[in-house]
Design a protein around this motif. Structure first.
Motif, mmCIF file in Angstrom:
data_model
loop_
_atom_site.group_PDB
_atom_site.id
_atom_site.type_symbol
_atom_site.label_atom_id
_atom_site.label_comp_id
_atom_site.label_asym_id
_atom_site.label_seq_id
_atom_site.Cartn_x
_atom_site.Cartn_y
_atom_site.Cartn_z
ATOM 1 N N UNK A 29 0.836 -1.199 0.000
ATOM 2 C CA UNK A 29 0.000 0.000 0.000
ATOM 3 C C UNK A 29 0.875 1.255 0.000
ATOM 4 N N UNK A 30 1.935 1.254 0.803
ATOM 5 C CA UNK A 30 2.863 2.395 0.828
ATOM 6 C C UNK A 30 3.511 2.583 -0.535
ATOM 7 N N UNK A 31 3.858 1.492 -1.138
ATOM 8 C CA UNK A 31 4.491 1.526 -2.459
ATOM 9 C C UNK A 31 3.538 2.158 -3.484
ATOM 10 N N UNK A 32 2.269 1.778 -3.431
ATOM 11 C CA UNK A 32 1.269 2.348 -4.341
ATOM 12 C C UNK A 32 1.058 3.834 -4.041
ATOM 13 N N UNK A 33 0.933 4.177 -2.756
ATOM 14 C CA UNK A 33 0.686 5.579 -2.375
ATOM 15 C C UNK A 33 1.837 6.500 -2.784
ATOM 16 N N UNK A 34 3.054 6.007 -2.717
ATOM 17 C CA UNK A 34 4.229 6.802 -3.090
ATOM 18 C C UNK A 34 4.526 6.721 -4.595
ATOM 19 N N UNK A 35 3.712 5.931 -5.303
ATOM 20 C CA UNK A 35 3.867 5.736 -6.744
ATOM 21 C C UNK A 35 5.279 5.256 -7.098
ATOM 22 N N UNK A 36 5.728 4.276 -6.330
ATOM 23 C CA UNK A 36 7.045 3.692 -6.589
ATOM 24 C C UNK A 36 6.875 2.624 -7.654
ATOM 25 N N UNK A 37 7.569 2.812 -8.746
ATOM 26 C CA UNK A 37 7.511 1.851 -9.849
ATOM 27 C C UNK A 37 8.868 1.803 -10.519
ATOM 28 N N UNK A 38 9.107 0.755 -11.238
ATOM 29 C CA UNK A 38 10.395 0.562 -11.917
ATOM 30 C C UNK A 38 10.676 1.737 -12.852
ATOM 31 N N UNK A 39 11.896 2.261 -12.753
ATOM 32 C CA UNK A 39 12.320 3.349 -13.609
ATOM 33 C C UNK A 39 12.091 4.739 -13.039
ATOM 34 N N UNK A 40 11.328 4.860 -11.957
ATOM 35 C CA UNK A 40 11.057 6.179 -11.392
ATOM 36 C C UNK A 40 12.297 6.717 -10.675
ATOM 37 N N UNK A 41 12.533 8.002 -10.843
ATOM 38 C CA UNK A 41 13.654 8.684 -10.194
ATOM 39 C C UNK A 41 13.194 9.308 -8.881
ATOM 40 N N UNK A 42 14.040 9.202 -7.851
ATOM 41 C CA UNK A 42 13.790 9.836 -6.562
ATOM 42 C C UNK A 42 15.017 10.645 -6.178
ATOM 43 N N UNK A 43 14.792 11.776 -5.546
ATOM 44 C CA UNK A 43 15.909 12.564 -5.026
ATOM 45 C C UNK A 43 16.375 11.936 -3.715
#
Length: 168
Positions: A29-43
């Motif tokens: 659920x946290x992963x979905x809420x933070x929109x964590x997906x393969x290829x996404x960049x995070x600071x």
């Protein structure tokens, strides 16, 4: 930092792997809420927030869950957190929290272990088990200072120092 892959973990969790070699567990659920997906960049600021606000509390709760059923040494807790794929920085924080709150205490663990097993195990077996569990020689020194029952602990300390050269 870029999300390299996301793999399924146990109990509704996922393991997020980043390009810098960092990985950490999160709830689906946290992963979905933070929109964590393969290829996404995070600071780095975003990753720091995730580690401090989500991963550390999860690790702290895991520590408390583990200690609810039995005592562990610091080394054993570090191993369990590492196996659950917590990053080293979070493992250090969780262990520091456990030591600060007196949930983790290698001296207390060693005292209880020797008290419980001294009649059923030889000195060598006690030494081996304490070494295996990561009890440092400094803890065995403190044990010796507090306990002179049957001179068992001085023997344990001498044997430990002989085998390890006195270093931990």
């Amino acid at each position: 930092m870029k999300v390299e892959r996301i793999e399924d973990g146990k109990a509704g969790r996922v393991i997020v792997h980043l390009s810098e070699g960092l990985s950490f567990p999160l709830g689906k659920k946290e992963c979905r809420n933070l929109e964590i997906e393969k290829g996404r960049e995070f600071s780095w600021e975003q990753i720091s927030w995730i580690l401090e606000e989500l991963v550390f509390p999860r690790g702290r709760n895991y520590l408390i869950y583990l200690l609810a059923s039995k005592d562990y040494t610091i080394k054993e807790i570090e191993g369990k957190l590492h196996k659950a794929q917590y990053p080293d920085v979070v493992i250090e924080q969780v262990v520091s929290y456990g030591v600060e709150k007196h949930y983790l205490d290698d001296l207390r663990y060693a005292e209880d272990y020797v008290r419980t097993h001294k009649d059923g195990k030889s000195v060598r077996q006690l030494i081996y088990k304490l070494q295996e569990k990561g009890i440092p020689s400094s803890v065995l020194n403190e044990l010796e200072a507090e306990d002179d029952r049957e001179n068992l602990l001085p023997k344990v300390r001498r044997y430990y120092e002989k085998k390890t050269g006195g270093a931990y």
